[in-house]
Scaffold this active site. Sequence first.
Site, PDB file in Angstrom:
ATOM      1  N   GLY A   1       0.816  -1.221   0.000  1.00  0.00           N
ATOM      2  CA  GLY A   1       0.000   0.000   0.000  1.00  0.00           C
ATOM      3  C   GLY A   1       0.840   1.257   0.000  1.00  0.00           C
ATOM      4  O   GLY A   1       0.473   2.269   0.595  1.00  0.00           O
ATOM      5  N   ALA A   2       1.960   1.215  -0.726  1.00  0.00           N
ATOM      6  CA  ALA A   2       2.920   2.336  -0.676  1.00  0.00           C
ATOM      7  C   ALA A   2       2.557   3.474  -1.625  1.00  0.00           C
ATOM      8  O   ALA A   2       3.283   4.457  -1.698  1.00  0.00           O
ATOM      9  CB  ALA A   2       4.327   1.817  -1.009  1.00  0.00           C
ATOM     10  N   ASN A   3       1.418   3.353  -2.313  1.00  0.00           N
ATOM     11  CA  ASN A   3       1.045   4.420  -3.247  1.00  0.00           C
ATOM     12  C   ASN A   3       0.239   5.528  -2.587  1.00  0.00           C
ATOM     13  O   ASN A   3      -0.040   6.543  -3.225  1.00  0.00           O
ATOM     14  CB  ASN A   3       0.228   3.841  -4.416  1.00  0.00           C
ATOM     15  N   SER A   4      -0.165   5.350  -1.324  1.00  0.00           N
ATOM     16  CA  SER A   4      -1.129   6.284  -0.734  1.00  0.00           C
ATOM     17  C   SER A   4      -0.861   6.483   0.750  1.00  0.00           C
ATOM     18  O   SER A   4      -0.247   5.632   1.401  1.00  0.00           O
ATOM     19  CB  SER A   4      -2.536   5.692  -0.928  1.00  0.00           C
ATOM     20  N   GLY A   5      -1.335   7.609   1.274  1.00  0.00           N
ATOM     21  CA  GLY A   5      -1.407   7.836   2.710  1.00  0.00           C
ATOM     22  C   GLY A   5      -0.117   7.565   3.476  1.00  0.00           C
ATOM     23  O   GLY A   5       0.973   7.988   3.071  1.00  0.00           O
TER      24      GLY A   5
ATOM     25  N   GLY B   1       1.477   4.792   3.911  1.00  0.00           N
ATOM     26  CA  GLY B   1       2.416   3.917   3.191  1.00  0.00           C
ATOM     27  C   GLY B   1       3.317   4.703   2.260  1.00  0.00           C
ATOM     28  O   GLY B   1       4.532   4.460   2.192  1.00  0.00           O
TER      29      GLY B   1
ATOM     30  N   SER C   1      -4.315  -0.912  14.259  1.00  0.00           N
ATOM     31  CA  SER C   1      -4.996   0.353  14.554  1.00  0.00           C
ATOM     32  C   SER C   1      -5.257   0.354  16.040  1.00  0.00           C
ATOM     33  O   SER C   1      -5.444  -0.719  16.642  1.00  0.00           O
ATOM     34  CB  SER C   1      -6.326   0.409  13.794  1.00  0.00           C
TER      35      SER C   1
ATOM     36  N   TYR D   1     -13.665  -4.120  10.700  1.00  0.00           N
ATOM     37  CA  TYR D   1     -12.366  -3.409  10.701  1.00  0.00           C
ATOM     38  C   TYR D   1     -11.673  -3.588  12.059  1.00  0.00           C
ATOM     39  O   TYR D   1     -10.493  -3.938  12.128  1.00  0.00           O
ATOM     40  CB  TYR D   1     -12.565  -1.926  10.392  1.00  0.00           C
TER      41      TYR D   1
HETATM   42  N1  LIG Z   1      -5.441   6.821   8.621  1.00  0.00           N
HETATM   43  C1  LIG Z   1      -5.777   6.421   9.848  1.00  0.00           C
HETATM   44  O1  LIG Z   1      -6.289   7.199  10.668  1.00  0.00           O
HETATM   45  C2  LIG Z   1      -5.512   5.005  10.269  1.00  0.00           C
HETATM   46  C3  LIG Z   1      -5.809   4.675  11.597  1.00  0.00           C
HETATM   47  C4  LIG Z   1      -5.526   3.388  12.037  1.00  0.00           C
HETATM   48  C5  LIG Z   1      -4.946   2.466  11.181  1.00  0.00           C
HETATM   49  N2  LIG Z   1      -4.703   2.828   9.881  1.00  0.00           N
HETATM   50  C6  LIG Z   1      -4.090   1.806   9.031  1.00  0.00           C
HETATM   51  O2  LIG Z   1      -2.963   2.361   8.367  1.00  0.00           O
HETATM   52  C7  LIG Z   1      -2.757   1.672   7.137  1.00  0.00           C
HETATM   53  C8  LIG Z   1      -2.566   2.686   6.027  1.00  0.00           C
HETATM   54  O3  LIG Z   1      -3.803   3.359   5.831  1.00  0.00           O
HETATM   55  P1  LIG Z   1      -3.892   4.851   5.294  1.00  0.00           P
HETATM   56  O4  LIG Z   1      -4.566   5.630   6.348  1.00  0.00           O
HETATM   57  O5  LIG Z   1      -2.594   5.310   4.769  1.00  0.00           O
HETATM   58  O6  LIG Z   1      -4.977   4.652   4.118  1.00  0.00           O
HETATM   59  P2  LIG Z   1      -4.876   4.773   2.528  1.00  0.00           P
HETATM   60  O7  LIG Z   1      -4.252   6.051   2.137  1.00  0.00           O
HETATM   61  O8  LIG Z   1      -6.261   4.462   2.058  1.00  0.00           O
HETATM   62  O9  LIG Z   1      -3.879   3.600   2.125  1.00  0.00           O
HETATM   63  C9  LIG Z   1      -4.263   2.259   2.139  1.00  0.00           C
HETATM   64  C10 LIG Z   1      -3.378   1.523   1.157  1.00  0.00           C
HETATM   65  O10 LIG Z   1      -3.763   0.131   1.178  1.00  0.00           O
HETATM   66  C11 LIG Z   1      -3.937  -0.284  -0.154  1.00  0.00           C
HETATM   67  N3  LIG Z   1      -4.845  -1.417  -0.271  1.00  0.00           N
HETATM   68  C12 LIG Z   1      -6.147  -1.501   0.078  1.00  0.00           C
HETATM   69  N4  LIG Z   1      -6.643  -2.692  -0.266  1.00  0.00           N
HETATM   70  C13 LIG Z   1      -5.628  -3.387  -0.832  1.00  0.00           C
HETATM   71  C14 LIG Z   1      -5.525  -4.672  -1.409  1.00  0.00           C
HETATM   72  N5  LIG Z   1      -6.573  -5.502  -1.519  1.00  0.00           N
HETATM   73  N6  LIG Z   1      -4.322  -5.065  -1.900  1.00  0.00           N
HETATM   74  C15 LIG Z   1      -3.242  -4.248  -1.846  1.00  0.00           C
HETATM   75  N7  LIG Z   1      -3.296  -3.016  -1.329  1.00  0.00           N
HETATM   76  C16 LIG Z   1      -4.483  -2.586  -0.836  1.00  0.00           C
HETATM   77  C17 LIG Z   1      -4.501   0.939  -0.864  1.00  0.00           C
HETATM   78  O11 LIG Z   1      -4.417   0.791  -2.264  1.00  0.00           O
HETATM   79  P3  LIG Z   1      -5.311   1.725  -3.265  1.00  0.00           P
HETATM   80  O12 LIG Z   1      -4.733   3.110  -3.210  1.00  0.00           O
HETATM   81  O13 LIG Z   1      -5.150   1.041  -4.577  1.00  0.00           O
HETATM   82  O14 LIG Z   1      -6.715   1.687  -2.727  1.00  0.00           O
HETATM   83  C18 LIG Z   1      -3.592   2.002  -0.291  1.00  0.00           C
HETATM   84  O15 LIG Z   1      -2.362   1.999  -0.973  1.00  0.00           O
HETATM   85  C19 LIG Z   1      -3.966   0.746   6.961  1.00  0.00           C
HETATM   86  O16 LIG Z   1      -3.617  -0.560   7.349  1.00  0.00           O
HETATM   87  C20 LIG Z   1      -4.997   1.322   7.912  1.00  0.00           C
HETATM   88  O17 LIG Z   1      -5.917   0.357   8.365  1.00  0.00           O
HETATM   89  C21 LIG Z   1      -4.962   4.069   9.405  1.00  0.00           C
END
Ligand SMILES: NC(=O)c1ccc[n+]([C@@H]2O[C@H](COP(=O)([O-])OP(=O)(O)OC[C@H]3O[C@@H](n4cnc5c(N)ncnc54)[C@H](OP(=O)(O)O)[C@@H]3O)[C@@H](O)[C@H]2O)c1
Length: 281
Positions: free
Chosen positions: A5-9, A11, A131, A151
């Site tokens: 998931g290194a393309n977004s957020g 990651g 999380s 979740y």
């Molecule tokens: N942001 C928060 O407040 C928060 C809080 C607690 C935990 N987290 C955890 O932190 C991690 C990163 O999340 P983020 O906040 O950075 O969200 P994000 O920007 O939505 O990034 C999520 C990443 O996971 C990828 N992904 C989703 N489904 C996938 C699949 N089936 N196969 C491969 N890759 C997949 C997405 O790909 P696409 O771009 O192609 O969709 C994206 O690159 C997650 O595990 C999330 O549960 C986040």
Amino acid sequence: MLITGANSGVGFKTAETLICMGASVIMACRNRERAENAREQLLADYPGADVRIMMLDLADLDSIDAFAEQLPDVDVFVNNAGLFHRPGQKTKQGFEMVMGTNYMGVFYLCEKVLPKLRECGHDAALVNTISLVYRFARVDYGRFYDERGAYFRSKLCLAKYTEHLAKLYKGTNMHIYMNHPGLAATPIADNLIHRGMYILAKIVPINSAEKSALSVAWILSNTVPDGSIVGPNRLLGGWGYPEINRKSGKAETGAEELAGFTKKELADRWPPAEEFFRTVV
Ligand SMILES: NC(=O)c1ccc[n+]([C@@H]2O[C@H](COP(=O)([O-])OP(=O)(O)OC[C@H]3O[C@@H](n4cnc5c(N)ncnc54)[C@H](OP(=O)(O)O)[C@@H]3O)[C@@H](O)[C@H]2O)c1
């Protein structure tokens, strides 16, 4: 280093931080276009950096198999990818989407990649992204795939599994950790807005993705006990800079039972998994 998931957020920002520290990075992503765009952004800031893309869909065990077969040697593996609330959706093998991706897919990927870390010839690290909501979940095998709470449950299951790995590999070259971003401003939060939590998101301070992404660099540059959870240091882990968080007992109980259950569930729906688990130590 390998990051899913290194393309977004978080990651993407984790990849950026580690490239800045000189790491070679493999971005494991499910969408080629989004991955290429992210890689271009990274290379614009760090021309000449060693950044590769490998395609991986955690919602498809077939894709995980293909990915693992092609993966070169790695010594740092960050399981960051995840998603939040996908009502009515299922993975390719028919698991509820959130449990199937955040837990089943990550479990199967870990089992495939861990031998590479084990054999890398020096210290290696696995960081699984949970999380802070794992504290509010419970594992009920009768309702394992219930969409309600999926979740939260997926992250508690991942915490238990990671705890299981930390115990299993204690004293080896493999160092197993968990991290979490607290509350971070990323696209995953778009879903919170649809869930009516917009007001909460406005009241509670939210980390930048950059700040939350510091946890992996922090783990790698400090002496962190195996099995630790590293997340923000303020607001009960919701906000701030990385430090070791207090671990809930929930992460520590029933981990072996869960690992056995998960292997059986995967093997029941995916014959290659049955074969794989029969041969893996
Ligand atoms: N942001 C928060 O407040 C928060 C809080 C607690 C935990 N987290 C955890 O932190 C991690 C990163 O999340 P983020 O906040 O950075 O969200 P994000 O920007 O939505 O990034 C999520 C990443 O996971 C990828 N992904 C989703 N489904 C996938 C699949 N089936 N196969 C491969 N890759 C997949 C997405 O790909 P696409 O771009 O192609 O969709 C994206 O690159 C997650 O595990 C999330 O549960 C986040």
